[in-house]
Design a protein around this motif. Structure first.
Motif, mmCIF file in Angstrom:
data_model
loop_
_atom_site.group_PDB
_atom_site.id
_atom_site.type_symbol
_atom_site.label_atom_id
_atom_site.label_comp_id
_atom_site.label_asym_id
_atom_site.label_seq_id
_atom_site.Cartn_x
_atom_site.Cartn_y
_atom_site.Cartn_z
ATOM 1 N N CYS A 1 9.928 36.028 -1.082
ATOM 2 C CA CYS A 1 9.667 36.631 -2.396
ATOM 3 C C CYS A 1 10.007 35.661 -3.517
ATOM 4 O O CYS A 1 9.219 35.473 -4.460
ATOM 5 N N LEU A 2 11.166 35.052 -3.437
ATOM 6 C CA LEU A 2 11.597 34.126 -4.477
ATOM 7 C C LEU A 2 10.698 32.893 -4.524
ATOM 8 O O LEU A 2 10.361 32.400 -5.612
ATOM 9 N N GLY A 3 10.287 32.409 -3.355
ATOM 10 C CA GLY A 3 9.402 31.247 -3.305
ATOM 11 C C GLY A 3 8.039 31.542 -3.913
ATOM 12 O O GLY A 3 7.487 30.734 -4.671
ATOM 13 N N LEU A 4 7.493 32.710 -3.587
ATOM 14 C CA LEU A 4 6.197 33.083 -4.150
ATOM 15 C C LEU A 4 6.280 33.242 -5.665
ATOM 16 O O LEU A 4 5.412 32.766 -6.401
ATOM 17 N N ALA A 5 7.325 33.926 -6.118
ATOM 18 C CA ALA A 5 7.475 34.147 -7.559
ATOM 19 C C ALA A 5 7.664 32.825 -8.300
ATOM 20 O O ALA A 5 7.093 32.617 -9.380
ATOM 21 N N GLU B 1 2.649 37.005 -8.103
ATOM 22 C CA GLU B 1 3.280 38.287 -8.367
ATOM 23 C C GLU B 1 3.519 38.979 -7.033
ATOM 24 O O GLU B 1 2.650 38.946 -6.147
ATOM 25 N N VAL B 2 4.670 39.623 -6.876
ATOM 26 C CA VAL B 2 5.090 40.130 -5.579
ATOM 27 C C VAL B 2 5.612 41.556 -5.694
ATOM 28 O O VAL B 2 6.380 41.866 -6.611
ATOM 29 N N VAL B 3 5.206 42.394 -4.745
ATOM 30 C CA VAL B 3 5.866 43.684 -4.553
ATOM 31 C C VAL B 3 6.734 43.552 -3.309
ATOM 32 O O VAL B 3 6.235 43.307 -2.206
#
Length: 248
Positions: A22-26, A31-33
């Motif tokens: 999640c942190l890597g994608l953000a 955008e992440v759920v």
């Protein structure tokens, strides 16, 4: 697919590799759920690009609601990454001495199969349904297997679930290719996460000695595999091993 523009659901997001993903994608601009049953862990993860949704991946209605909420929040979802999983190790049959034996309880088997295999099936099914229905193209569904899918003493339940994840992912890739949706698996080896802190130090050291790279992997290296699976449009129906050379 450009990872900087993707909109993703990540399960098992409250801790460990899911949290790192999640942190890597953000950080990359996505955008992440973030989906997990651990509300406290989710709340500590929420940010400008990370939205949280509490759900148990083994419960059909909760998964459907979480995926609906993600599509509503993000407008579309083009990436799913399934990190939710548990392990409940134990031998199939164990000699406890004096002619007595114990075997793995059915509940112990079912707990791992439900979370690691069914808990992969449900998010993939619900996300794929909405991707196909809404005409999301391209799309990618990423599942998480393990080096243990090849079989490991004391992990019959976990190995069976993680082998099933790879076979399921291959089937999904073949079925959804006409819709422009890819499916791929990632199989981590021993990764330096808090879960290893519960492992006996001598046993962990012995395991590291068997890894050709002679070290544990890092969450960042697993995220690099996730990013590859998102960005490489020719990668589908396969399992990417990130294990320091441990598999053969």
């Amino acid at each position: 697919m450009d990872v900087t523009e993707c909109r993703a659901i990540v399960t098992g997001a409250a801790s460990g590799l899911g949290r790192a993903c999640c942190l890597g994608l953000a950080e990359a601009g996505a955008e992440v759920v973030a989906v997990d049953s651990d509300r406290k862990g989710l709340d500590s993860l929420a940010g400008d690009r990370i939205f949280v949704q509490e759900a148990d991946v083994t419960r059909e209605c909760e998964v459907a609601s979480a995926v609906d909420a993600a599509f509503a929040r993000l407008g579309r979802v083009d990436v799913l990454v399934n990190f939710a999983g548990i392990y409940r190790d134990g031998l199939l049959v164990k000699d406890i001495g004096e002619g007595d034996f114990v075997s793995m309880p059915l509940a112990q088997w079912r707990a791992v199969i439900e979370t690691d295999l069914t808990g992969t099936f449900l998010p993939v099914r619900e996300t794929a349904l909405r991707m196909v229905r809404d005409g999301v193209r391209p799309g990618v569904l990423i599942t998480v297997s393990s080096v243990s899918r090849n079989g490991n003493p004391g992990q019959g339940n976990y190995s069976a679930a993680k082998a099933g994840v790879v076979a399921f992912t291959r089937s999904v890739a073949l079925e959804l290719a006409p819709h422009g949706i890819r499916a791929a698996a990632i199989a981590p080896g021993f990764i330096d996460t808090p879960i290893l802190s519960a492992m006996d130090p001598d046993r962990l050291s012995a395991q590291v000695d068997e890894i050709p790279a002679r070290r544990l992997g890092t969450p960042a290296e697993i995220f690099a595999g996730v990013r590859f699976a998102i960005e490489c449009e020719y990668f589908t129906g396969r399992c990417l091993e990130i294990d320091g050379g441990l598999s053969f």
